[in-house]
Design a protein around this motif. Sequence first.
Motif, mmCIF file in Angstrom:
data_model
loop_
_atom_site.group_PDB
_atom_site.id
_atom_site.type_symbol
_atom_site.label_atom_id
_atom_site.label_comp_id
_atom_site.label_asym_id
_atom_site.label_seq_id
_atom_site.Cartn_x
_atom_site.Cartn_y
_atom_site.Cartn_z
ATOM 1 N N CYS A 80 76.290 -4.067 63.294
ATOM 2 C CA CYS A 80 75.497 -4.122 64.519
ATOM 3 C C CYS A 80 75.974 -3.037 65.481
ATOM 4 C CB CYS A 80 75.619 -5.497 65.167
ATOM 5 S SG CYS A 80 75.126 -6.852 64.066
ATOM 6 N N VAL A 81 75.409 -1.858 65.369
ATOM 7 C CA VAL A 81 75.841 -0.714 66.176
ATOM 8 C C VAL A 81 75.609 -1.007 67.660
ATOM 9 C CG1 VAL A 81 75.518 1.737 66.633
ATOM 10 C CG2 VAL A 81 75.291 0.859 64.288
ATOM 11 N N GLY A 82 76.699 -1.003 68.428
ATOM 12 C CA GLY A 82 76.607 -1.262 69.858
ATOM 13 C C GLY A 82 76.515 -2.723 70.227
ATOM 14 N N GLY A 83 76.587 -3.609 69.225
ATOM 15 C CA GLY A 83 76.461 -5.031 69.514
ATOM 16 C C GLY A 83 77.366 -5.863 68.638
ATOM 17 N N GLN A 84 76.984 -7.112 68.395
ATOM 18 C CA GLN A 84 77.751 -8.023 67.559
ATOM 19 C C GLN A 84 76.806 -8.903 66.754
ATOM 20 O OE1 GLN A 84 79.770 -11.318 69.501
ATOM 21 N NE2 GLN A 84 78.484 -11.128 71.327
ATOM 22 N N CYS A 89 71.809 -9.297 64.478
ATOM 23 C CA CYS A 89 72.522 -8.408 65.412
ATOM 24 C C CYS A 89 72.010 -8.581 66.836
ATOM 25 C CB CYS A 89 72.324 -6.948 65.005
ATOM 26 S SG CYS A 89 73.228 -6.450 63.522
ATOM 27 N N LYS A 143 72.545 -6.289 69.060
ATOM 28 C CA LYS A 143 72.047 -4.917 69.212
ATOM 29 C C LYS A 143 72.242 -4.200 67.877
ATOM 30 C CE LYS A 143 73.274 -4.407 74.119
ATOM 31 N NZ LYS A 143 74.048 -3.596 75.106
ATOM 32 N N GLY A 144 71.439 -3.189 67.645
ATOM 33 C CA GLY A 144 71.645 -2.376 66.451
ATOM 34 C C GLY A 144 70.666 -2.609 65.324
#
Length: 366
Positions: free
Chosen positions: A116-120, A314, A316-317
Amino acid sequence: MKLQRHGTIACLALTAVLGLSACGSDNNDSAGTSASASASADCAKGTLNAQGSSAQKNAMAEWIKAYQQKCAGSTINYEPTGSGAGIQAFIAGTADFAGSDSALKEEEKPQADAKCVGGQALNLPMVIGPVAVVYNVGGVDNLQLTPATLAKIFAGQVTKWDDAAIKADNPDAKLPSTAIQAVHRSDESGTTDNFTKYLSKTAAADWTFGNNKAWKAPGGVGAAKSDGVAGKVKSTEGTISYVEWSYAENSGLKKAKIQNGAGEFTELTAESAGKTIAGAKVEGQGDDLKMSIDYNTKEAGAYPIVLVTYEIVCSKGTPADKLPLVKGLLGHAASAEGQADLVELGYAPLPDSVRTKVEAAVKNLS
């Protein structure tokens, strides 16, 4: 399906327990219910591929059907590969979201977050499925079991149906000397994780194998996925297993009464499961909505073995071409209408206090 005959009764019971705002009025009008359920959907086009929990397969199939009827140009595939396989597919990037009968474990979370790029990675509860203890023993129709006896059976300590421990739980039953064949999931399963968590929380002296998606106790026989477990029990005399309620009902399996923390042997019904669900707590932070269930509930009339099955997604991402469709489908699933559709399928809708948090978390996906 047997559940269809008492869908309205189940709906009323859950309305009383959980304060639901909507229920299907008539099983024979399923097409109308689906259209109503999808009325609030945010339509998007494209293709999603998801996999995981087989326990939530029937719920996901209903949501996908309703969403695709409302939203032309969307193709959504959900494969019931099991919770463990679903999480691994999510981590590997081959699943746009995963269904899991357990929240992400500590060792899985960093790998899932990395996707999750930029997130979780979030645990979003979507389906509450009571777990039935099912059995196939000729002449025994009202089996009841304490947590200790259940633990001894699955740990291989009790091996005959006329064992003293089972007799003590069932003083009026005519129990045969048939050998017990305890059936467990052969694949990694969140249902197994929840069932073994229940045993470890309620019968720690007799269950020393902890909880895990993979079956750890010796002995017994394995069967793949929920369908396989239900089929094995239905076809084999002397068997006992654990399976999500809708599979037990659809296969016409006998279900044991289970003793709760108040000392009552309780039948699995929508109302009895709802009493345990009402006591579940959210222990995650922010939009991560991991839940905790009190398996030792002392609530009168509560059936204690229930699981929460999640969508792992995710925060984000998610790729831009997938995000609108993920939000559209999961937004429908988390809606009051989408949750109400679960009653006749053998699931329990989320308490509205939880459902609204899930709905908000889906809207926040980016």
